[in-house]
Design a protein around this motif. Sequence first.
Motif, PDB file in Angstrom:
ATOM      1  N   SER A  72       0.837  -1.202   0.000  1.00 28.02           N
ATOM      2  CA  SER A  72       0.000   0.000   0.000  1.00 28.02           C
ATOM      3  C   SER A  72       0.868   1.246   0.000  1.00 28.02           C
ATOM      4  O   SER A  72       2.025   1.228   0.422  1.00 28.02           O
ATOM      5  N   THR A  73       0.274   2.334  -0.477  1.00 30.29           N
ATOM      6  CA  THR A  73       0.932   3.639  -0.414  1.00 30.29           C
ATOM      7  C   THR A  73       0.037   4.586   0.382  1.00 30.29           C
ATOM      8  O   THR A  73      -1.161   4.343   0.530  1.00 30.29           O
ATOM      9  N   GLN A  74       0.640   5.625   0.891  1.00 31.38           N
ATOM     10  CA  GLN A  74      -0.128   6.635   1.617  1.00 31.38           C
ATOM     11  C   GLN A  74      -0.424   7.776   0.656  1.00 31.38           C
ATOM     12  O   GLN A  74       0.461   8.558   0.303  1.00 31.38           O
ATOM     13  N   PRO A  75      -1.670   7.846   0.176  1.00 32.80           N
ATOM     14  CA  PRO A  75      -1.986   8.830  -0.859  1.00 32.80           C
ATOM     15  C   PRO A  75      -1.977  10.258  -0.330  1.00 32.80           C
ATOM     16  O   PRO A  75      -2.360  10.522   0.810  1.00 32.80           O
ATOM     17  N   LYS A  76      -1.537  11.160  -1.206  1.00 31.40           N
ATOM     18  CA  LYS A  76      -1.591  12.592  -0.898  1.00 31.40           C
ATOM     19  C   LYS A  76      -2.625  13.213  -1.825  1.00 31.40           C
ATOM     20  O   LYS A  76      -2.386  13.342  -3.027  1.00 31.40           O
ATOM     21  N   THR A  77      -3.764  13.568  -1.278  1.00 33.93           N
ATOM     22  CA  THR A  77      -4.852  14.086  -2.088  1.00 33.93           C
ATOM     23  C   THR A  77      -5.730  15.017  -1.275  1.00 33.93           C
ATOM     24  O   THR A  77      -5.812  14.891  -0.042  1.00 33.93           O
ATOM     25  N   THR A  78      -6.368  15.924  -1.953  1.00 35.12           N
ATOM     26  CA  THR A  78      -7.322  16.817  -1.298  1.00 35.12           C
ATOM     27  C   THR A  78      -8.762  16.322  -1.476  1.00 35.12           C
ATOM     28  O   THR A  78      -9.693  16.964  -1.009  1.00 35.12           O
ATOM     29  N   ILE A  79      -8.923  15.184  -2.138  1.00 33.43           N
ATOM     30  CA  ILE A  79     -10.258  14.620  -2.337  1.00 33.43           C
ATOM     31  C   ILE A  79     -10.853  14.244  -0.993  1.00 33.43           C
ATOM     32  O   ILE A  79     -10.195  13.601  -0.160  1.00 33.43           O
ATOM     33  N   SER A  80     -12.091  14.610  -0.796  1.00 35.97           N
ATOM     34  CA  SER A  80     -12.773  14.320   0.467  1.00 35.97           C
ATOM     35  C   SER A  80     -13.477  12.971   0.379  1.00 35.97           C
ATOM     36  O   SER A  80     -14.242  12.714  -0.553  1.00 35.97           O
ATOM     37  N   PHE A  81     -13.216  12.125   1.359  1.00 36.03           N
ATOM     38  CA  PHE A  81     -13.831  10.809   1.443  1.00 36.03           C
ATOM     39  C   PHE A  81     -14.917  10.830   2.525  1.00 36.03           C
ATOM     40  O   PHE A  81     -15.046  11.813   3.262  1.00 36.03           O
ATOM     41  N   PRO A  82     -15.696   9.760   2.652  1.00 35.16           N
ATOM     42  CA  PRO A  82     -16.747   9.738   3.694  1.00 35.16           C
ATOM     43  C   PRO A  82     -16.180   9.890   5.102  1.00 35.16           C
ATOM     44  O   PRO A  82     -14.996   9.632   5.353  1.00 35.16           O
ATOM     45  N   GLU A  83     -17.024  10.285   6.005  1.00 34.57           N
ATOM     46  CA  GLU A  83     -16.623  10.495   7.398  1.00 34.57           C
ATOM     47  C   GLU A  83     -16.265   9.189   8.086  1.00 34.57           C
ATOM     48  O   GLU A  83     -15.292   9.104   8.821  1.00 34.57           O
ATOM     49  N   GLU A  84     -17.054   8.146   7.828  1.00 37.66           N
ATOM     50  CA  GLU A  84     -16.829   6.855   8.493  1.00 37.66           C
ATOM     51  C   GLU A  84     -15.768   6.045   7.750  1.00 37.66           C
ATOM     52  O   GLU A  84     -15.334   6.412   6.670  1.00 37.66           O
ATOM     53  N   LYS A  85     -15.365   4.932   8.364  1.00 36.91           N
ATOM     54  CA  LYS A  85     -14.414   4.033   7.718  1.00 36.91           C
ATOM     55  C   LYS A  85     -15.049   3.436   6.466  1.00 36.91           C
ATOM     56  O   LYS A  85     -16.141   2.862   6.524  1.00 36.91           O
ATOM     57  N   VAL A  86     -14.347   3.559   5.349  1.00 38.99           N
ATOM     58  CA  VAL A  86     -14.880   3.075   4.072  1.00 38.99           C
ATOM     59  C   VAL A  86     -13.750   2.534   3.205  1.00 38.99           C
ATOM     60  O   VAL A  86     -12.632   3.049   3.228  1.00 38.99           O
ATOM     61  N   LEU A  87     -14.068   1.484   2.455  1.00 35.36           N
ATOM     62  CA  LEU A  87     -13.191   1.007   1.399  1.00 35.36           C
ATOM     63  C   LEU A  87     -13.803   1.490   0.084  1.00 35.36           C
ATOM     64  O   LEU A  87     -14.900   1.081  -0.291  1.00 35.36           O
ATOM     65  N   THR A  88     -13.111   2.381  -0.594  1.00 32.80           N
ATOM     66  CA  THR A  88     -13.598   2.942  -1.855  1.00 32.80           C
ATOM     67  C   THR A  88     -12.856   2.299  -3.021  1.00 32.80           C
ATOM     68  O   THR A  88     -11.617   2.265  -3.029  1.00 32.80           O
ATOM     69  N   VAL A  89     -13.621   1.795  -3.972  1.00 32.57           N
ATOM     70  CA  VAL A  89     -13.041   1.188  -5.172  1.00 32.57           C
ATOM     71  C   VAL A  89     -13.230   2.180  -6.317  1.00 32.57           C
ATOM     72  O   VAL A  89     -14.362   2.544  -6.646  1.00 32.57           O
ATOM     73  N   ILE A  90     -12.132   2.619  -6.885  1.00 37.80           N
ATOM     74  CA  ILE A  90     -12.170   3.605  -7.967  1.00 37.80           C
ATOM     75  C   ILE A  90     -11.957   2.879  -9.290  1.00 37.80           C
ATOM     76  O   ILE A  90     -10.937   2.197  -9.477  1.00 37.80           O
TER      77      ILE A  90
END
Length: 199
Positions: free
Chosen positions: A78-96
Amino acid sequence: MNTIENFLLDFGLSWTITKLIPYLFCLIAGLLFLLVYKKIKRKKNWTNRLISFVLLVFPFSIYFAFFPIYEGDFSNLSTQPKTTISFPEEKVLTVIVLPNCPFCYQSIALMKKIKKRNPKIKITYWVVVSDTLAPKTAILRLIPPEFKPIQRHDVSEQANLVQGTFPCFVLSNKKKALKLWNNNQFGVCALDEIEDFFK
């Protein structure tokens, strides 16, 4: 994923153990074949040695031929992404995903399996499309509604996040992306880490 692995997963074993067990059984079966043969043929010559070797590796070779181990199967890079994209408040696995990516379609079955094993895990799909007026893509009709699939039109931001690789899997919490895997990094060890994250 084969029938044996599906059975072991349904039995509650981890993804990593499930992947390893069939190969270990094949190695044990080969040893048993070798021991039985040695009891029958005690004479040591080159023919018996060759047959012994074949019996030892035969079960593993057959299983490996049908279900080979790929480079990324056990990876967790895994990598630690650097982004300003806002994800959900709760724990989520997002598949892009992309609309016409075959590997993106394949990810749906895997996500269904994860959800079946762990109903508490929250999964969502982001389908990246450039045309804001485009009708719903075919992949959106295949993704289960419980995964809350949406079309995303911020193409450049998404491309920077995933570095041009689809599908991509992002683990997030409190609107921040914590870890990201591309398809080649998303092995059984990564799946175990994700399940542990939601416990």
